[in-house]
Scaffold this motif. Structure first.
Motif, PDB file in Angstrom:
ATOM      1  N   LEU A 114     -90.518  54.899  37.580  1.00 42.19           N
ATOM      2  CA  LEU A 114     -89.876  53.949  36.670  1.00 42.19           C
ATOM      3  C   LEU A 114     -89.197  54.631  35.493  1.00 42.19           C
ATOM      4  O   LEU A 114     -88.262  54.087  34.913  1.00 42.19           O
ATOM      5  CB  LEU A 114     -90.897  52.924  36.168  1.00 42.19           C
ATOM      6  CG  LEU A 114     -91.385  51.931  37.221  1.00 42.19           C
ATOM      7  CD1 LEU A 114     -92.502  51.065  36.660  1.00 42.19           C
ATOM      8  CD2 LEU A 114     -90.237  51.062  37.726  1.00 42.19           C
ATOM      9  N   ALA A 115     -89.624  55.834  35.138  1.00 46.05           N
ATOM     10  CA  ALA A 115     -89.025  56.550  34.006  1.00 46.05           C
ATOM     11  C   ALA A 115     -87.763  57.319  34.386  1.00 46.05           C
ATOM     12  O   ALA A 115     -86.993  57.718  33.513  1.00 46.05           O
ATOM     13  CB  ALA A 115     -90.045  57.525  33.410  1.00 46.05           C
ATOM     14  N   LEU A 116     -87.534  57.523  35.681  1.00 45.54           N
ATOM     15  CA  LEU A 116     -86.384  58.313  36.110  1.00 45.54           C
ATOM     16  C   LEU A 116     -85.099  57.501  36.051  1.00 45.54           C
ATOM     17  O   LEU A 116     -85.112  56.294  36.306  1.00 45.54           O
ATOM     18  CB  LEU A 116     -86.597  58.827  37.539  1.00 45.54           C
ATOM     19  CG  LEU A 116     -87.769  59.775  37.730  1.00 45.54           C
ATOM     20  CD1 LEU A 116     -87.905  60.154  39.196  1.00 45.54           C
ATOM     21  CD2 LEU A 116     -87.607  61.015  36.873  1.00 45.54           C
ATOM     22  N   PRO A 117     -83.983  58.166  35.753  1.00 38.99           N
ATOM     23  CA  PRO A 117     -82.709  57.448  35.762  1.00 38.99           C
ATOM     24  C   PRO A 117     -82.345  57.053  37.188  1.00 38.99           C
ATOM     25  O   PRO A 117     -82.642  57.780  38.140  1.00 38.99           O
ATOM     26  CB  PRO A 117     -81.709  58.466  35.203  1.00 38.99           C
ATOM     27  CG  PRO A 117     -82.334  59.792  35.448  1.00 38.99           C
ATOM     28  CD  PRO A 117     -83.821  59.578  35.408  1.00 38.99           C
ATOM     29  N   PHE A 118     -81.688  55.904  37.332  1.00 38.61           N
ATOM     30  CA  PHE A 118     -81.303  55.425  38.656  1.00 38.61           C
ATOM     31  C   PHE A 118     -80.323  56.383  39.317  1.00 38.61           C
ATOM     32  O   PHE A 118     -80.410  56.656  40.502  1.00 38.61           O
ATOM     33  CB  PHE A 118     -80.689  54.027  38.534  1.00 38.61           C
ATOM     34  CG  PHE A 118     -80.282  53.433  39.841  1.00 38.61           C
ATOM     35  CD1 PHE A 118     -81.229  53.122  40.804  1.00 38.61           C
ATOM     36  CD2 PHE A 118     -78.950  53.195  40.126  1.00 38.61           C
ATOM     37  CE1 PHE A 118     -80.861  52.574  42.025  1.00 38.61           C
ATOM     38  CE2 PHE A 118     -78.575  52.648  41.344  1.00 38.61           C
ATOM     39  CZ  PHE A 118     -79.523  52.331  42.284  1.00 38.61           C
ATOM     40  N   GLN A 119     -79.389  56.910  38.520  1.00 40.90           N
ATOM     41  CA  GLN A 119     -78.430  57.897  39.011  1.00 40.90           C
ATOM     42  C   GLN A 119     -78.429  59.067  38.036  1.00 40.90           C
ATOM     43  O   GLN A 119     -77.707  59.044  37.034  1.00 40.90           O
ATOM     44  CB  GLN A 119     -77.033  57.305  39.120  1.00 40.90           C
ATOM     45  CG  GLN A 119     -76.900  56.289  40.225  1.00 40.90           C
ATOM     46  CD  GLN A 119     -75.457  55.895  40.464  1.00 40.90           C
ATOM     47  OE1 GLN A 119     -74.676  55.796  39.540  1.00 40.90           O
ATOM     48  NE2 GLN A 119     -75.123  55.698  41.717  1.00 40.90           N
ATOM     49  N   PRO A 120     -79.208  60.119  38.303  1.00 39.69           N
ATOM     50  CA  PRO A 120     -79.255  61.267  37.393  1.00 39.69           C
ATOM     51  C   PRO A 120     -77.912  62.006  37.378  1.00 39.69           C
ATOM     52  O   PRO A 120     -77.267  62.157  38.414  1.00 39.69           O
ATOM     53  CB  PRO A 120     -80.360  62.138  37.981  1.00 39.69           C
ATOM     54  CG  PRO A 120     -80.506  61.709  39.395  1.00 39.69           C
ATOM     55  CD  PRO A 120     -80.065  60.292  39.464  1.00 39.69           C
ATOM     56  N   LEU A 121     -77.507  62.440  36.185  1.00 37.23           N
ATOM     57  CA  LEU A 121     -76.234  63.140  36.023  1.00 37.23           C
ATOM     58  C   LEU A 121     -76.460  64.485  35.361  1.00 37.23           C
ATOM     59  O   LEU A 121     -77.345  64.640  34.524  1.00 37.23           O
ATOM     60  CB  LEU A 121     -75.278  62.308  35.166  1.00 37.23           C
ATOM     61  CG  LEU A 121     -74.950  60.902  35.670  1.00 37.23           C
ATOM     62  CD1 LEU A 121     -74.085  60.173  34.662  1.00 37.23           C
ATOM     63  CD2 LEU A 121     -74.266  60.967  37.023  1.00 37.23           C
ATOM     64  N   CYS A 122     -75.604  65.476  35.716  1.00 35.79           N
ATOM     65  CA  CYS A 122     -75.692  66.796  35.086  1.00 35.79           C
ATOM     66  C   CYS A 122     -75.195  66.715  33.642  1.00 35.79           C
ATOM     67  O   CYS A 122     -75.637  67.471  32.793  1.00 35.79           O
ATOM     68  CB  CYS A 122     -74.909  67.835  35.895  1.00 35.79           C
ATOM     69  SG  CYS A 122     -73.162  67.451  36.108  1.00 35.79           S
ATOM     70  N   SER A 123     -74.252  65.811  33.374  1.00 38.41           N
ATOM     71  CA  SER A 123     -73.795  65.513  32.015  1.00 38.41           C
ATOM     72  C   SER A 123     -73.279  64.084  32.017  1.00 38.41           C
ATOM     73  O   SER A 123     -72.875  63.562  33.055  1.00 38.41           O
ATOM     74  CB  SER A 123     -72.694  66.484  31.578  1.00 38.41           C
ATOM     75  OG  SER A 123     -71.528  66.295  32.358  1.00 38.41           O
ATOM     76  N   GLU A 124     -73.300  63.453  30.850  1.00 38.49           N
ATOM     77  CA  GLU A 124     -72.898  62.043  30.790  1.00 38.49           C
ATOM     78  C   GLU A 124     -71.465  61.822  31.242  1.00 38.49           C
ATOM     79  O   GLU A 124     -71.133  60.772  31.774  1.00 38.49           O
ATOM     80  CB  GLU A 124     -73.090  61.507  29.370  1.00 38.49           C
ATOM     81  CG  GLU A 124     -74.539  61.235  29.083  1.00 38.49           C
ATOM     82  CD  GLU A 124     -74.703  60.127  28.076  1.00 38.49           C
ATOM     83  OE1 GLU A 124     -73.800  59.298  27.921  1.00 38.49           O
ATOM     84  OE2 GLU A 124     -75.760  60.102  27.447  1.00 38.49           O
TER      85      GLU A 124
END
Length: 184
Positions: free
Chosen positions: A131-141
């Motif tokens: 639940l704490a992880l981002p839905f779509q992790p990114l290397c930079s915003e």
């Protein structure tokens, strides 16, 4: 429900609390991460260290577990597929009901139970981390991602581009616009 192994790293013995409401103890330990602790593109590598800082408190109904977990994450950017690494810290709290307590059948699936005075933290840890992880992790915003036509990483070549594609239905007309080649 399978029998819990008291030697498992994420299983805690609560007998020391003696079912005396108000009695409590702190537990700090580092355990190896279980398999599949995360989502498809980002997670805690299996076997890597997870630092737990917990407080176990006996209450009338069971044992209240309050704590925090810290671990390193690895994965890949959802846009450009570059490797990423980060840290996650989660907080959680769960009441584990004594196994001899009557539980409303409608709430049976929602209630965590002690098993022979043992607490299994793995489901609790898994839920908190996922639940704490981002839905779509990114290397930079502002990651631009990959080119949809050739797969080139757009961050490496910001001026990347392609000629306008020709609709295949109109491709035959482009031959009419070309000057004819006459052989003399």
């Amino acid at each position: 429900m399978s029998k819990l192994d008291p030697r498992a790293p994420l299983v805690l013995d609560t007998r020391e609390l003696g079912r005396r409401p108000g009695s409590q103890r702190g537990v700090s330990r580092t355990v190896p991460a279980p398999a599949d602790l995360g989502i498809e593109v980002l997670g805690v590598p299996e076997g890597s260290p997870v630092e737990l800082d917990l407080r176990l408190e006996a209450v009338m109904e069971g044992v209240l577990v309050t704590g925090a977990a810290r671990a390193a994450l690895t994965g890949e950017c959802a846009r450009c597929l570059e490797p990423i690494s980060d840290d996650v810290e989660v907080r959680f709290q769960e009441l584990f009901v004594y196994d001899d307590q009557d539980v409303d059948p409608d709430e049976e699936l929602e209630v965590s139970k002690l098993q022979d005075d043992l607490v299994d933290l793995e489901p609790l840890l898994r839920d908190a981390v996922v639940l704490a992880l981002p839905f779509q992790p990114l290397c930079s915003e502002d990651c631009p991602g990959l080119c949809t036509e050739c797969g080139a990483r757009l961050a490496d070549d910001p001026d990347h581009g392609h000629d306008e594609p020709v609709d295949p239905r109109w491709a035959a007309l482009s031959t009419l616009a070309e000057p004819e080649q006459h052989e003399d």
